[in-house]
Enzyme design. Structure first.
Site, PDB file in Angstrom:
ATOM      1  N   LYS A  17      11.244  27.631  20.783  1.00  0.00           N
ATOM      2  CA  LYS A  17       9.788  27.651  20.517  1.00  0.00           C
ATOM      3  C   LYS A  17       9.279  29.073  20.274  1.00  0.00           C
ATOM      4  O   LYS A  17       8.474  29.297  19.382  1.00  0.00           O
ATOM      5  CB  LYS A  17       8.995  27.112  21.720  1.00  0.00           C
ATOM      6  CG  LYS A  17       9.157  25.671  22.018  1.00  0.00           C
ATOM      7  CD  LYS A  17       8.118  25.221  23.033  1.00  0.00           C
ATOM      8  CE  LYS A  17       8.095  26.018  24.327  1.00  0.00           C
ATOM      9  NZ  LYS A  17       9.266  25.863  25.187  1.00  0.00           N
ATOM     10  N   ARG A  92       1.006  22.473  28.598  1.00  0.00           N
ATOM     11  CA  ARG A  92       2.267  21.962  29.138  1.00  0.00           C
ATOM     12  C   ARG A  92       2.056  20.692  29.941  1.00  0.00           C
ATOM     13  O   ARG A  92       3.014  20.084  30.399  1.00  0.00           O
ATOM     14  CB  ARG A  92       2.828  23.025  30.065  1.00  0.00           C
ATOM     15  CG  ARG A  92       4.231  23.499  29.735  1.00  0.00           C
ATOM     16  CD  ARG A  92       4.580  24.540  30.773  1.00  0.00           C
ATOM     17  NE  ARG A  92       5.908  25.013  30.723  1.00  0.00           N
ATOM     18  CZ  ARG A  92       6.304  26.131  30.121  1.00  0.00           C
ATOM     19  NH1 ARG A  92       5.444  26.838  29.423  1.00  0.00           N
ATOM     20  NH2 ARG A  92       7.550  26.522  30.211  1.00  0.00           N
ATOM     21  N   ARG A 131      20.913  33.420  27.436  1.00  0.00           N
ATOM     22  CA  ARG A 131      19.787  34.302  27.134  1.00  0.00           C
ATOM     23  C   ARG A 131      19.772  35.535  28.038  1.00  0.00           C
ATOM     24  O   ARG A 131      19.961  35.436  29.242  1.00  0.00           O
ATOM     25  CB  ARG A 131      18.485  33.505  27.298  1.00  0.00           C
ATOM     26  CG  ARG A 131      17.234  34.286  26.947  1.00  0.00           C
ATOM     27  CD  ARG A 131      16.126  33.393  26.529  1.00  0.00           C
ATOM     28  NE  ARG A 131      15.573  32.582  27.603  1.00  0.00           N
ATOM     29  CZ  ARG A 131      14.648  31.655  27.420  1.00  0.00           C
ATOM     30  NH1 ARG A 131      14.185  31.413  26.202  1.00  0.00           N
ATOM     31  NH2 ARG A 131      14.197  30.945  28.436  1.00  0.00           N
ATOM     32  N   ARG A 164      16.710  36.392  32.981  1.00  0.00           N
ATOM     33  CA  ARG A 164      15.432  36.050  33.614  1.00  0.00           C
ATOM     34  C   ARG A 164      15.719  35.293  34.900  1.00  0.00           C
ATOM     35  O   ARG A 164      16.593  34.434  34.929  1.00  0.00           O
ATOM     36  CB  ARG A 164      14.632  35.129  32.680  1.00  0.00           C
ATOM     37  CG  ARG A 164      13.629  35.846  31.818  1.00  0.00           C
ATOM     38  CD  ARG A 164      13.098  34.961  30.719  1.00  0.00           C
ATOM     39  NE  ARG A 164      12.437  33.730  31.180  1.00  0.00           N
ATOM     40  CZ  ARG A 164      11.823  32.871  30.374  1.00  0.00           C
ATOM     41  NH1 ARG A 164      11.785  33.104  29.075  1.00  0.00           N
ATOM     42  NH2 ARG A 164      11.248  31.789  30.842  1.00  0.00           N
ATOM     43  N   ARG A 175      13.159  23.331  35.579  1.00  0.00           N
ATOM     44  CA  ARG A 175      12.308  23.425  34.382  1.00  0.00           C
ATOM     45  C   ARG A 175      12.577  22.272  33.419  1.00  0.00           C
ATOM     46  O   ARG A 175      11.649  21.717  32.826  1.00  0.00           O
ATOM     47  CB  ARG A 175      12.527  24.769  33.681  1.00  0.00           C
ATOM     48  CG  ARG A 175      11.927  25.919  34.473  1.00  0.00           C
ATOM     49  CD  ARG A 175      12.496  27.253  34.042  1.00  0.00           C
ATOM     50  NE  ARG A 175      12.131  27.620  32.697  1.00  0.00           N
ATOM     51  CZ  ARG A 175      12.825  28.466  31.930  1.00  0.00           C
ATOM     52  NH1 ARG A 175      13.929  28.998  32.379  1.00  0.00           N
ATOM     53  NH2 ARG A 175      12.411  28.760  30.725  1.00  0.00           N
TER      54      ARG A 175
HETATM   55  P1  AMP Z   1       8.063  29.879  29.381  1.00  0.00           P
HETATM   56  O1  AMP Z   1       8.372  31.276  28.978  1.00  0.00           O
HETATM   57  O2  AMP Z   1       7.107  29.182  28.454  1.00  0.00           O
HETATM   58  O3  AMP Z   1       9.305  29.057  29.650  1.00  0.00           O
HETATM   59  O4  AMP Z   1       7.272  29.976  30.784  1.00  0.00           O
HETATM   60  C1  AMP Z   1       7.868  30.537  31.926  1.00  0.00           C
HETATM   61  C2  AMP Z   1       7.219  29.981  33.178  1.00  0.00           C
HETATM   62  O5  AMP Z   1       5.824  30.358  33.235  1.00  0.00           O
HETATM   63  C3  AMP Z   1       7.208  28.472  33.290  1.00  0.00           C
HETATM   64  O6  AMP Z   1       8.434  27.943  33.785  1.00  0.00           O
HETATM   65  C4  AMP Z   1       6.042  28.245  34.256  1.00  0.00           C
HETATM   66  O7  AMP Z   1       6.421  28.569  35.581  1.00  0.00           O
HETATM   67  C5  AMP Z   1       5.038  29.299  33.799  1.00  0.00           C
HETATM   68  N1  AMP Z   1       4.146  28.752  32.746  1.00  0.00           N
HETATM   69  C6  AMP Z   1       4.066  29.160  31.454  1.00  0.00           C
HETATM   70  N2  AMP Z   1       3.162  28.437  30.768  1.00  0.00           N
HETATM   71  C7  AMP Z   1       2.652  27.530  31.651  1.00  0.00           C
HETATM   72  C8  AMP Z   1       1.704  26.476  31.530  1.00  0.00           C
HETATM   73  N3  AMP Z   1       1.085  26.200  30.366  1.00  0.00           N
HETATM   74  N4  AMP Z   1       1.436  25.733  32.647  1.00  0.00           N
HETATM   75  C9  AMP Z   1       2.044  25.991  33.822  1.00  0.00           C
HETATM   76  N5  AMP Z   1       2.968  26.961  34.012  1.00  0.00           N
HETATM   77  C10 AMP Z   1       3.277  27.735  32.917  1.00  0.00           C
END
Ligand code: AMP
Length: 220
Positions: A17, A92, A131, A164, A175
């Site tokens: 994404k 999300r 990653r 990460r 996740r």
């Molecule tokens: P990502 O980089 O999009 O995978 O986001 C990393 C982490 O940030 C996620 O696993 C959540 O813990 C938090 N996070 C990011 N966006 C959201 C969202 N829209 N709602 C809730 N938690 C979020």
């Protein structure tokens, strides 16, 4: 497509994404906002509250209320977001999607499309396990298909790359299951609105982007 598209991206962690968000932003000249990247930047600056940090590291979701507020204040209400945008990682949950719809409707706006980058769980899992990121500038690499020029070091600044915290196996499992249990419902939500565009994510980023471009530029 509309000159100032408003696009959101859906897909498993590891579906690509973020990469597609950057390509969409570049192609349609709209700003990209990643909620996950926002949290990682806050952490780098030492400003992420400890309880939020712990939740993210464990693979859980930040509360709808907090994320909605952050996305509006840090991005949607800013000048740069007025001429269209691409959102990566937000919404999300159905509650976040409903909030975003309401926010846009109040301004007589609406989303252009929800792009779902479809990838089998096993492939996404493998991508995530490879990653590596630069802790200094956030650049992203992959030991399987996007290695840095010098092993383990950032191309841009030379810092040693790290994994990460939430890319470790236990967090990734959480996740992935959160995605299946909570976020996947958004494909139905946007499907019902006639806004869902599904693309096969199991190819090189350029090929996936060409598919997205094809559908957005020429909706059937
Ligand atoms: P990502 O980089 O999009 O995978 O986001 C990393 C982490 O940030 C996620 O696993 C959540 O813990 C938090 N996070 C990011 N966006 C959201 C969202 N829209 N709602 C809730 N938690 C979020």
């Amino acid at each position: 497509m509309a000159q100032h598209p408003r696009i959101i991206l859906l897909g498993l962690p590891g579906s690509g994404k973020g990469t597609q968000g950057a390509l969409i932003a570049q192609n349609w000249r709209v700003p990209a906002f990643s909620s996950g990247e926002y949290f990682r930047n806050l952490r780098r600056e030492g400003k992420l509250p400890a309880e939020v940090s712990a939740k993210i590291n464990a693979g859980g979701l930040v509360s709808d209320e907090d994320v909605n507020m952050i996305v509006v204040e840090s991005f949607l209400s800013t000048q740069e977001a007025q001429a269209g945008f691409v959102l990566d990682g937000y919404p999300r949950t159905v509650a976040q999607a409903a909030f975003l719809d309401e926010y846009l409707t109040k301004q007589n706006l609406s989303l252009t499309a929800a792009v779902y980058v479809d990838l089998p769980v096993e492939t996404a899992f493998r991508r995530i396990s490879g990653r590596r990121v630069c802790p200094a500038d956030g650049s992203v690499y992959n030991v399987y298909y996007s290695q840095p020029e010098r092993e383990g070091l950032c191309n841009l600044c030379g810092a040693p790359l790290i994994q990460r915290e939430d890319d470790r196996e236990e967090s990734v499992k959480t996740r992935m299951s959160t995605y299946e249990a909570v976020t996947k419902a958004l494909t139905v939500y946007y499907g019902d609105q006639g806004k869902l565009i599904t693309v096969d994510g199991a190819s090189d980023p350029g090929v996936v982007f060409a598919r997205i471009q094809g559908v957005l530029d020429d909706p059937a």
